[in-house]
Scaffold this motif. Structure first.
Motif, PDB file in Angstrom:
ATOM      1  N   GLU A  34      87.539  12.756 -73.584  1.00 33.39           N
ATOM      2  CA  GLU A  34      86.669  12.734 -72.394  1.00 33.39           C
ATOM      3  C   GLU A  34      86.604  11.373 -71.702  1.00 33.39           C
TER       4      GLU A  34
ATOM      5  N   GLY B  74      93.596  11.738 -74.070  1.00 34.06           N
ATOM      6  CA  GLY B  74      93.107  13.083 -73.799  1.00 34.06           C
ATOM      7  C   GLY B  74      94.235  14.092 -73.653  1.00 34.06           C
TER       8      GLY B  74
ATOM      9  N   GLY C 118      88.824  21.804 -71.128  1.00 36.02           N
ATOM     10  CA  GLY C 118      89.320  20.419 -71.125  1.00 36.02           C
ATOM     11  C   GLY C 118      89.939  20.002 -69.806  1.00 36.02           C
TER      12      GLY C 118
ATOM     13  N   ASN D 260      89.509  17.993 -79.004  1.00 34.32           N
ATOM     14  CA  ASN D 260      89.739  16.905 -78.073  1.00 34.32           C
ATOM     15  C   ASN D 260      88.418  16.440 -77.480  1.00 34.32           C
TER      16      ASN D 260
ATOM     17  N   GLU E 121      97.022  16.215 -74.805  1.00 42.33           N
ATOM     18  CA  GLU E 121      96.982  16.664 -76.196  1.00 42.33           C
ATOM     19  C   GLU E 121      98.098  16.114 -77.088  1.00 42.33           C
TER      20      GLU E 121
ATOM     21  N   THR F 168      85.014  24.053 -75.190  1.00 37.52           N
ATOM     22  CA  THR F 168      85.717  25.293 -75.507  1.00 37.52           C
ATOM     23  C   THR F 168      85.298  25.770 -76.896  1.00 37.52           C
TER      24      THR F 168
ATOM     25  N   ASN G 163      91.948  21.920 -78.792  1.00 39.41           N
ATOM     26  CA  ASN G 163      90.991  22.478 -77.848  1.00 39.41           C
ATOM     27  C   ASN G 163      89.900  21.480 -77.533  1.00 39.41           C
ATOM     28  N   ASN G 164      89.312  21.690 -76.384  1.00 43.40           N
ATOM     29  CA  ASN G 164      88.240  20.834 -75.910  1.00 43.40           C
ATOM     30  C   ASN G 164      86.930  21.129 -76.666  1.00 43.40           C
TER      31      ASN G 164
HETATM   32  C1  LIG Z   1      95.857  12.659 -68.833  1.00 46.36           C
HETATM   33  C2  LIG Z   1      95.133  13.791 -69.445  1.00 46.36           C
HETATM   34  C3  LIG Z   1      93.883  13.607 -69.982  1.00 46.36           C
HETATM   35  C4  LIG Z   1      93.204  14.641 -70.590  1.00 46.36           C
HETATM   36  N1  LIG Z   1      91.983  14.406 -71.115  1.00 46.36           N
HETATM   37  C5  LIG Z   1      91.354  15.413 -71.753  1.00 46.36           C
HETATM   38  C6  LIG Z   1      90.099  15.184 -72.372  1.00 46.36           C
HETATM   39  O1  LIG Z   1      89.585  14.089 -72.337  1.00 46.36           O
HETATM   40  N2  LIG Z   1      89.519  16.189 -73.023  1.00 46.36           N
HETATM   41  C7  LIG Z   1      90.102  17.424 -73.102  1.00 46.36           C
HETATM   42  O2  LIG Z   1      89.543  18.307 -73.716  1.00 46.36           O
HETATM   43  N3  LIG Z   1      91.258  17.661 -72.507  1.00 46.36           N
HETATM   44  C8  LIG Z   1      91.918  16.703 -71.853  1.00 46.36           C
HETATM   45  N4  LIG Z   1      93.123  16.946 -71.292  1.00 46.36           N
HETATM   46  C9  LIG Z   1      93.701  18.278 -71.433  1.00 46.36           C
HETATM   47  C10 LIG Z   1      94.385  18.410 -72.781  1.00 46.36           C
HETATM   48  O3  LIG Z   1      95.714  17.977 -72.684  1.00 46.36           O
HETATM   49  C11 LIG Z   1      94.413  19.823 -73.280  1.00 46.36           C
HETATM   50  O4  LIG Z   1      94.923  20.634 -72.293  1.00 46.36           O
HETATM   51  C12 LIG Z   1      93.063  20.328 -73.679  1.00 46.36           C
HETATM   52  O5  LIG Z   1      92.491  19.465 -74.630  1.00 46.36           O
HETATM   53  C13 LIG Z   1      93.187  21.691 -74.244  1.00 46.36           C
HETATM   54  O6  LIG Z   1      91.930  22.179 -74.572  1.00 46.36           O
HETATM   55  P1  LIG Z   1      91.276  23.412 -73.839  1.00 46.36           P
HETATM   56  O7  LIG Z   1      92.354  24.435 -73.683  1.00 46.36           O
HETATM   57  O8  LIG Z   1      90.209  23.805 -74.748  1.00 46.36           O
HETATM   58  O9  LIG Z   1      90.811  22.918 -72.529  1.00 46.36           O
HETATM   59  C14 LIG Z   1      93.790  15.916 -70.659  1.00 46.36           C
HETATM   60  C15 LIG Z   1      95.052  16.097 -70.108  1.00 46.36           C
HETATM   61  C16 LIG Z   1      95.718  15.060 -69.503  1.00 46.36           C
HETATM   62  C17 LIG Z   1      97.059  15.307 -68.940  1.00 46.36           C
END
Ligand SMILES: Cc1cc2nc3c(=O)[nH]c(=O)nc-3n(C[C@H](O)[C@H](O)[C@H](O)COP(=O)(O)O)c2cc1C
Ligand code: SF4
Ligand code: FES
Lengths: 424, 784, 170
Positions: A85, A173, A56, A82, A175, A213, A209-210
């Motif tokens: 995107e 996005g 993510g 999540n 979390e 992922t 989680n994304n």
């Molecule tokens: C402003 C902002 C936008 C984000 N957008 C996304 C997003 O669109 N998709 C996503 O998976 N994670 C996004 N993240 C990260 C998430 O906060 C989170 O860390 C993530 O979903 C965790 O999943 P992962 O560990 O599988 O990557 C974003 C974080 C920030 C600070």
């Protein structure tokens, strides 16, 4: 194609794979295997050993995150996927879901089993309504097949999966903002701690989680941790990655390629070089919040650690390339414009600091800048960095940092010429 | 208890203290906006940044969020922190209009202070400012959104803390907007708090707009006189006019906020008809002459007709000092001890609180911290508004609130309500019924239980019953505490001073032995039961003397009238409902406001050496004069303390601060209650105070008029149907005090078998707090 | 207890939609999670969300209107003001920008004779700037009713507008 295709195994242009076709290529075999043969702990260990890092953007090791999760806590617990995107330059989850939604569904069930969560939500952005519909259909199919519901495959494990549509805004996005959004609250980020693992959705333990992922989980269960690690090209990395190409490349598509692939291969082989025979000037290696790479970084491996060494980030691996006719001040202004507009309005550095930053870049780009504006830009960068409530403003500083790191001369040119040198 | 070093000074603080709070203890004020002691830290403004040199997380950190750690080293004045805070100021000032010279907040603006403190002096941003359209938010609050710095304090105060439902934050990015869904009056009874919470001039007191600059105001710590809770306030006035009231801090009582009744209910001080001149009939007197006449006449009558012939009446509006001196004067002239309340049942209930319940009384702070509050016969928003907010805090931290009451009680929080009639309330407290036992069990199961006792509804007998329940629910580990609601600001004080009384004002007056009645800051025509009988009894008097600062109807009947000062014009003491002795300081001097004497001209064109209308004297001073002793207040208080040993530390108390409670005392337990048999087809009569204008001070406050409600009688729809009556019908309410023509309102949240009327500006005849009584409601108009 | 008060959808939701949300809200432990769903359903039916839509959402979910408004005004894809039958979201983020997004936006404004935020007189089109639409590989792109169009050339724009005009007149 030499890279083994996991996530894009079933991708065909213009087609979406559903249950029958998905199963035909081994779909749900991981689920059947895991639910009948492995304990949740074993799966969590497997994921940990696989070295999978979050797709993510932040790249946190998924297995480690899962070990923080209180799987045995009584009461409802949630798994949230999540699919917001909305970071410019990032579209891989959308492509994945348009091609093969069951991968995410199977991954969700598997992850929920590993974490022992009862309910899963897939939070999906407004613009991905098509993908949301595919997902809803896939969830129905999975229910009908007995993969979702009570006592799945006789394992005694119950799981419900819901698809939740959003209505725009990048901050969802993040979390904790996402969790507020899911609850129907104003989607401002939450204070951490408490982390979602202890107090998340509706105040209950939650893992976010994304999409990518989670879609990797069935493959890890099937192929094993070692195999997954070996897919990557650089030591310490693991797996393949979806690279969404965009910008001034000849080919702007999404490819599944190994983690650790050098930038040159992306630009020259997969991207087909720069459009119109122009020269590569810079790129965002992993979405709008990652500091620029330049032509001197062509041989840098695209993975979490290597990119950190050159003061950039792997991010979401959405590579946006810029040719030599691009004004980097204007590009950065565009990016800051995005972040300023997408600020949730909670904290001052983001809500007002980005506004100030946008004005500074605008002033410089319009040829009205002075050396003081450059100094101001630097002091704003310094003071916003690390000091916002959530990572949005932090991310916004990525391109500005890159601009000042690699293209300060371009700013000076604007100031000295009194206009943008790239415009006539 | 970690010890940490901040700017080279060491401080030891309790676990969980933040760096910002720890610094405060050292006298270091770290600039901040979004942090507020009552609202907590949310880390939004980023103004409170400091540098953590040693600690788990080093570097620039928000001091409102970082908890103190053992051995931590923090600097607040290093270059990094100072520069960052200057940048935060710069950001907050991007859109801020440079309208300080005309801004209503000028001089008391936290943004001004913090901007200066942070060293951000010159504007560098020359881009466009974002601007907003303002909303019309009703008579109390003005909005000027362009001045907003998005600290979110208003919404956290209005919605989160006070439970208001019609205010919020809309939009996002640098365009967030704080306001209502649509234009309209803010509905919360605590709306004014956003004025105090807002650090800039976005939300200001509309009733005070364009009257004074902050630095021109005379302000002093005071106690809200509008109910028995005794919230801390800071009234402000100028040129003889009381212009506004803001909340002050007493963490034991109101915390940080007050209600709108308290905030906007003080313009009685400026009432155009306020009597400011001593008079005998149409003759004007000096106060000295009037006192002389009072003294001579009283002694004369006692000589002629004996000690019974002069009746002195104190009140819960009058200060502790006044009531005590009134008693002293009675001794001096040799008449019977004064009555300290015109309303015996209310007074008796207050006595139970002051004596029998004394050792289990608890503060509002304890209510906020309780895990189970059971309110019995109490309607907080009507009787003690800030209790409603306290209950909300109990609920917010996981506690439960249960209410037993016949009225359609509303609260700014989730609660469970059991609708019961007044007689059922007494059954609930009898200790033997099933419900009663369930109640005790419920309380026993709680860790910090509190019973709220509605003194008006329960009366002395009910309060004594409740005491038994509290005792039964207590154990060795913890007490079941009681938070009583009483009739007025100094009900407790008046009760504390008086002996148990069994006969009331009317009985005494009707005995025909009374020749002279002296009413001190009370009007039985408005404050006592059966005012018609009282009015008749007045004709039996030879001399009626009224000392007051309100233009009450009684002052018209007075043979001798002596003007006194309002609480904001004098010093004195009220004892609140939990026995806390609270001093108020004089804010302004009594005089006709310049806006009146100057007839709009400014400065006034006529020069005289005394201010017009400056005759009123604090009532305690009047009695000191009568007693021939002119001591200062500390000396007086010392004497009082010797005479009334329960007034512990009394002589050392100061206005402001948390103050302290009176000493406990052995219980008295002398009142009994009987439940009279209900006449056939009758309803139990419930008289409740209106939220606004039931206490006389708010009734005479013009600012509150928009909140006054129309008179009506409320019945459960079932009772209405049984009588063939429809919602909105004109009906007659037949009571022992006579028939009243009223409009019927059906309300299914009413107890069945009860009729409810609100005492307030539009219906003054029935007064809350009487004995159990019955009434009938039927169609048509009454005659006469 | 008493019979549920009948909720009037004021024509913003059809019978089925209304009944579905009322039933669903009744089943959920946290009905508030449906806020976006109800708002989106109203918008789908009515084109945008008028004040009554906010109030209706609040009634269905047992909230105060301000609670709904706080959320509704946060999202840029919930319209609290009237829009045309085809709101055109033109992406202005980096990938589209680098592929002629600004020129595309200019073109749309010229062709429709309106600026961003405006609606054509025939009530058909509203132009709205949008952040990244998630089709960065097909830049420059626009989105209409959750469908993407991109990459768009000048000719494509003509054709797209024509097609939508035709569709509207049918
Ligand atoms: C402003 C902002 C936008 C984000 N957008 C996304 C997003 O669109 N998709 C996503 O998976 N994670 C996004 N993240 C990260 C998430 O906060 C989170 O860390 C993530 O979903 C965790 O999943 P992962 O560990 O599988 O990557 C974003 C974080 C920030 C600070
Ligand atoms: S950095 Fe601050 S204003 Fe920006 S999105 Fe995060 S919390 Fe909101
Ligand atoms: S007071 Fe600490 S962030 Fe606002």
């Amino acid at each position: 194609m030499s890279t083994p295709q996991l996530l894009f195994k079933n991708r065909r242009p213009g087609e979406t794979v559903f249950m029958e076709a998905y199963k035909a290529t081994g779909g749900y075999s991981a689920l059947e295997k895991a639910l009948t043969k492995s304990s949740p702990d074993e799966i969590r260990n497997l994921v940990k050993e696989s070295g999978l890092r979050g797709r993510g953007g932040a790249g946190f090791p998924t297995g480690v995150k899962w070990t923080f999760f209180p799987s045995d806590a009584p009461g409802p617990k949630y798994l949230v996927c999540n699919c917001d995107e909305m970071e410019p330059g990032t579209y891989k989850d959308g492509v994945l879901l348009a091609a093969d939604p069951h991968q995410l569904v199977e991954g969700m069930i598997l992850s929920a089993y590993a974490l022992q969560t009862d309910v899963g939500y897939i939070f999906i952005r407004y613009a991905y309504e098509r993908q949301a519909e595919y997902l809803r259909k896939a969830v129905e199919e999975a229910k009908a097949a007995g993969y979702i519901g009570k006592n799945i495959l006789g394992s005694g494990f119950d799981f419900e999966l819901l698809v939740h549509g959003s209505a725009g805004r990048y901050i969802l996005g993040e979390e904790t903002a996402l969790l507020n959004g899911l609850e129907g609250q104003r989607p401002n980020p939450r204070m951490k701690p408490p982390f979602p693992a202890t107090r998340g959705l509706f105040g209950r333990p939650t893992t976010v989680n994304n999409v990518e992922t989670i879609a990797n989980i069935p493959h890890i269960v099937n192929g094993g941790a070692l195999w997954f690690r070996d897919l990557a090209l650089t030591p310490g990395s693991s797996g393949t990655k979806l690279y969404g190409l965009s910008g001034h490349l000849n080919v702007t598509e999404c490819f599944e390629l190994p983690v650790g692939i050098p930038l040159r291969e992306i630009v020259e082989n997969y991207g087909g070089g720069m459009r119109g025979g122009r020269k590569f000037k810079a790129c965002l290696p992993g979405g709008a919040s990652t500091p620029y790479l330049t032509a001197e970084h062509m041989d840098v491996a695209l993975d979490f650690d290597s990119l950190e060494k050159v003061d950039s980030r792997y991010g979401t691996a959405g590579v946006t390339a810029f040719d030599d006719q691009t004004c980097m001040v204007a590009a950065t202004l565009n990016l800051i414009q995005f972040f300023a507009r997408e600020s949730c309005g909670w904290c001052s550095p983001c809500r007002d600091g980005l506004t100030m930053m946008r004005w500074l870049l605008e002033t410089i780009e319009n040829g009205e800048g002075t050396p003081e504006h450059l100094e101001m830009l630097k002091d704003q960068l310094k003071n916003i960095s690390g000091n916002s409530f959530c990572a949005l403003a932090e991310g916004a500083m990525g391109p500005v940092a890159g601009l000042l790191m690699h293209f300060e001369q371009e700013i000076v040119d604007h100031i000295e010429k009194g206009c943008c040198p790239f415009r006539d | 208890m970690p010890t940490l070093t901040i700017d080279n000074q060491q401080v030891t603080v309790p676990d969980g203290t933040t760096v910002l709070e720890a610094a405060e203890q050292l006298g270091i004020v770290i600039p901040h906006f979004c942090y507020h002691k009552a609202l907590g830290a949310v880390g939004a403004c980023r103004m409170c940044a400091v540098t953590v040199v040693e600690g788990t997380f080093k570097g620039l950190k928000m001091s409102c969020l970082v908890k103190a750690e053992e051995g931590m080293v923090v600097t607040t004045d290093d270059q990094q922190s100072v520069e960052f805070r200057a940048r935060v100021s710069e950001w907050l000032m991007l859109n801020h209009p440079h309208d300080c010279p005309v801004c209503d907040e000028g001089g008391e603006c936290q943004l001004q202070e913090m901007t200066i403190a942070s060293g951000h002096g010159l504007r560098r941003y020359t881009g466009k400012k974002r601007t907003y359209n303002n909303q019309q938010l009703g008579p109390f609050i003005a909005q000027e959104m362009n001045r907003c710095i998005q600290c979110y304090r208003c919404v956290r105060t209005y919605k989160d803390y006070c439970g208001g439902k019609d205010f919020g934050v809309m939009g996002s990015r640098n365009r967030v907007f704080f306001g209502r869904f649509k234009d309209g009056t803010l509905e919360s009874d605590f709306s004014g708090n956003i004025v105090d919470a807002c650090p800039t001039g976005v939300f200001t007191d509309k009733t005070y707009r364009f009257k004074s600059r902050y630095w021109d105001l005379q302000e002093a710590p005071s106690i809200c006189p509008h109910c028995s809770l005794g919230c801390s306030t800071v009234p402000g006035g100028r040129y003889g006019e009381l212009q506004r009231v803001r909340s002050s801090v007493n963490e034991k009582v109101n915390g940080f906020f007050i209600c709108d009744r308290g905030r906007f209910g003080s313009s009685y001080v400026n009432h155009p008809e306020r009597p400011r001149q001593a008079t005998r009939g149409s003759w004007k007197l000096t106060v000295d002459e009037a006192l002389q006449q009072l003294d001579v006449k009283a002694r004369e009558l006692i000589n002629q007709h004996g000690p019974e012939s002069v009746l002195l009446l104190g009140s819960n509006r009058a200060s502790l000092e006044t009531n005590w001196l009134l008693q002293r004067w009675a001794e001096e002239i040799g008449c019977r001890a004064p009555l300290l309340s015109a309303h015996l049942p209310r007074h008796q209930a207050a006595q139970v609180a002051a004596f029998d319940l004394a050792d289990r009384l608890c503060s509002l702070e304890k209510v906020r911290q309780s895990d189970l509050v059971v309110a019995i016969g109490a309607d907080p928003l009507a009787e003690a508004p800030m209790l409603g907010v306290a209950l909300r805090q109990a609920v917010r931290s996981g506690g439960k609130v249960k209410v037993f009451d016949p009225r359609p009680v509303e609260l700014p929080c989730d609660f469970e309500k059991q609708t019961v009639s007044p007689t059922e309330l007494l059954d609930l407290l009898d200790g033997t019924s099933v419900e009663s036992k369930q109640l005790v069990d419920l309380l026993r199961g709680a860790e910090r239980p509190v019973l709220v006792a509605g003194g008006l509804m329960l009366g002395a007998g009910g309060m004594l019953r409740l005491k038994k329940i509290a005792a039964a629910a207590s154990n060795d580990q913890r007490n079941c505490l009681v938070h009583p609601l009483l009739g007025g600001a100094n009900s407790f004080g008046a009760a504390l001073l008086s002996l148990p009384e069994q006969d009331d004002l009317l009985t005494r007056l009707e005995s025909e032995r009374i020749k002279m009645l002296v009413c001190v800051e009370t009007d039985p025509l408005l404050e006592a039961p059966d005012n018609e009988r009282f009015a008749k009894a007045l004709s039996l008097l030879e001399e009626l003397v009224v000392l007051d600062y309100l233009p009450t109807p009684l002052s018209v009947h007075a043979n001798l009238f002596i003007p006194t000062t309002a609480p904001v014009e004098s010093e004195g003491t009220f004892i609140n409902n939990e026995g806390r002795q609270q001093l108020f300081a004089p804010v302004i001097k009594p005089r006709l406001p310049i806006s009146v004497t100057g007839e709009g001209n400014h400065p006034p064109r006529e020069f005289i050496d005394v201010a017009p209308g400056s005759d009123p004297i604090p009532s305690w001073q009047l009695f000191q004069q009568l007693l021939g002793e002119a001591t200062d207040l500390p000396t007086l208080r010392e004497k009082m303390k010797t005479a009334v040993p329960r007034l512990i530390d009394f002589e050392t108390l100061q206005p402001g601060g948390v103050s302290c409670r009176v000493a406990h005392v052995d219980e008295r337990c002398i009142y009994t209650d009987e439940i009279p048999a209900a006449p056939e087809e009758s309803l139990q009569l419930v008289v409740t105070p209106a939220r606004y204008g039931s206490d006389l001070l708010s009734r005479y406050s013009a600012k509150l008029q928009p909140r006054f409600t129309e008179a009506c009688v409320q019945l459960h729809p079932q009772d209405a149907a049984a009588r063939g009556l429809q919602d909105g019908a004109k009906v007659v309410l037949d009571t022992v005090e006579g028939p009243f023509n009223l409009t019927l309102k059906c309300n299914d949240k009413m107890a069945i078998g009860c009729a409810l009327v609100e005492n307030g500006p539009k219906f003054q005849q029935l007064v809350p707090g009487g004995k159990l009584s019955f009434c009938k409601v039927h169609a048509g108009m009454s005659h006469g | 207890m008493a019979q549920e008060e009948k909720i009037d959808s004021v024509g913003l939701l059809d019978e089925n939609g209304l009944a579905y949300f009322i039933a669903h809200a009744g089943e959920l432990e946290h009905p508030r999670e449906l806020v976006i769903d109800v708002l989106r359903a109203i918008q789908k039916n009515h084109g945008w969300v008028p004040d009554e839509g906010v109030e209706l959402t609040a009634t269905i979910l047992g909230l105060e209107p301000i609670d709904v408004e706080e959320v509704a005004t946060f999202y840029d894809k919930i319209f609290r003001r009237p829009v045309g039958r085809y709101p055109i979201h033109i992406c202005d983020s980096i990938c589209c920008w680098s592929n002629g997004g600004e020129e595309l936006a200019e073109l749309f404004q010229q062709k429709l004779g309106i600026a961003f935020g405006q609606t054509t007189e025939d009530g058909l089109f509203t132009l709205l700037p949008s952040c990244c639409l998630g089709v960065c590989g097909q830049a420059p792109a626009v989105m209409i009713h959750q469908r993407h169009y991109g990459p768009l050339s000048a000719d494509d724009v003509d054709e797209l507008i024509e097609r939508l005009r035709r569709e509207a007149s049918e």
